[in-house]
Design a protein around this motif. Structure first.
Motif, short mmCIF file in Angstrom:
data_model
loop_
_atom_site.label_atom_id
_atom_site.label_comp_id
_atom_site.label_asym_id
_atom_site.label_seq_id
_atom_site.Cartn_x
_atom_site.Cartn_y
_atom_site.Cartn_z
N ASP A 58 4.60 -3.74 -3.77
CA ASP A 58 5.90 -3.65 -4.48
C ASP A 58 5.93 -2.46 -5.44
O ASP A 58 6.95 -1.82 -5.62
N GLU A 59 4.75 -2.12 -6.01
CA GLU A 59 4.71 -0.93 -6.89
C GLU A 59 4.92 0.34 -6.09
O GLU A 59 5.61 1.27 -6.53
N PHE A 60 4.30 0.37 -4.91
CA PHE A 60 4.44 1.55 -4.04
C PHE A 60 5.91 1.76 -3.69
O PHE A 60 6.43 2.88 -3.74
N VAL A 61 6.59 0.66 -3.38
CA VAL A 61 8.00 0.76 -2.98
C VAL A 61 8.87 1.17 -4.17
O VAL A 61 9.78 1.99 -4.05
N ALA A 62 8.54 0.59 -5.36
CA ALA A 62 9.44 0.75 -6.50
C ALA A 62 9.28 2.10 -7.22
O ALA A 62 10.22 2.58 -7.85
N SER A 63 8.11 2.70 -7.15
CA SER A 63 7.88 3.84 -8.05
C SER A 63 7.35 5.07 -7.33
O SER A 63 6.35 5.02 -6.59
N VAL A 64 8.00 6.17 -7.57
CA VAL A 64 7.57 7.42 -6.95
C VAL A 64 6.22 7.86 -7.53
O VAL A 64 5.39 8.44 -6.82
#
Ligand code: NAD
Length: 252
Positions: free
Chosen positions: A56-62
């Motif tokens: 979810d961090e990978f998806v949410a943050s560049v």
């Protein structure tokens, strides 16, 4: 039974391999440490150096995506230089003579394929880090393509659907691949000897397969230099080095 020394462990394993008709190996990071790829949980392992980036961090943050790709390219020389070790080669020998139909692996390093397994016969529960995929449409990309874009303008997006591109691995929090889970369950249920090799057996649901095999009537062997939570269930535990244990089974 815990083998009291390496020699008696190898002998007992040899007997079990000779008696078995269908052997299914289940491998973890420990089979690749002699190839120069660090595991997760040993001292100096990847875990101690970098906290994994959840999906979810990978998806949410560049920033998380940039960090994930920075880490991947920092490991590139290590992955590119790695050659199959004695464990991989022993399994490939047993595959070649028809004793092993396929290998179930938690590893992402592609070394079972390099050792001689057909890609179809490597059931990768956690994917493969030697190429990339769009997390939206699944389009595959090779790493040089990703690297060129990453160096020019950071973590790239898919040219087809604009979603982020990620190594073709399963991160914490990401759904397990359905087809691979189904095939791993079928293999675990069909074998008469299941050998867990170099896994701390703590990453679920992958760690459920030794138990499934045992409950389905297979003999269970665990080869790992540290105790695992599933040792009590095993018919044979070999708490020694994987290369030393499986080296004698490397064929010509
Ligand atoms: P893990 O790091 O949790 O456990 C590896 C186990 O292997 C440890 O218990 C360690 O003591 C043992 N080990 C290491 N070298 C050994 C040797 N030479 N002989 C005998 N035992 C040895 O690994 P895991 O259970 O596979 O779970 C970690 C997850 O990390 C996996 O799901 C995988 O996706 C990923 N991972 C993969 C790689 C790879 O592809 N090579 C490397 C690191 C992490």
């Amino acid at each position: 039974m815990i083998a009291s020394d390496l020699r008696s462990g190898v002998e007992r394993l040899g007997d079990m391999i000779a008696e078995a008709t269908i052997i299914v190996p289940f491998t973890g990071a420990g089979i690749s440490t002699e190839c120069g790829i660090p595991d997760f949980r040993s001292p100096g392992g990847l875990w101690t150096r970098n906290r994994p980036i959840p999906f979810d961090e990978f998806v949410a943050s560049v920033e998380a995506r940039d960090e994930a790709w920075r880490r991947r390219f920092a490991m590139e020389a290590t992955f590119a230089a790695a050659k199959p070790g004695r464990g991989h080669r022993a399994l490939a020998s047993l595959y070649k003579v028809g004793k092993i139909p396929a290998v179930i692996t938690q590893n992402i390093d592609n070394l079972h394929q390099v050792s001689g397994f057909a890609a179809d016969h490597v059931v990768e529960l956690h994917g493969n880090t030697t190429y990339a995929r769009c997390i939206g449409c699944g389009q595959a990309y090779d790493l040089p393509w990703v690297k060129a874009r990453f160096e020019a303008s950071g973590a790239p997006d898919c040219t087809i659907c604009d979603e982020p591109v990620k190594t073709a691995t399963i991160s914490f929090g990401q759904a397990m691949p359905e087809d691979e889970m189904r095939r791993a369950a079928e293999l675990s249920q069909a074998c008469d000897l299941f050998i867990a090799i170099g896994s701390s057996l703590v990453v679920w649901p992958a760690a459920g397969f030794p138990q499934l095999a045992k409950n389905s009537g297979a003999q269970l062997v665990i080869i790992n230099n540290e105790p695992t939570e599933q040792d009590d269930m095993a018919d044979l535990v070999i708490r020694f080095d994987i290369g030393e244990t499986l080296g004698p089974f490397v064929g010509n």
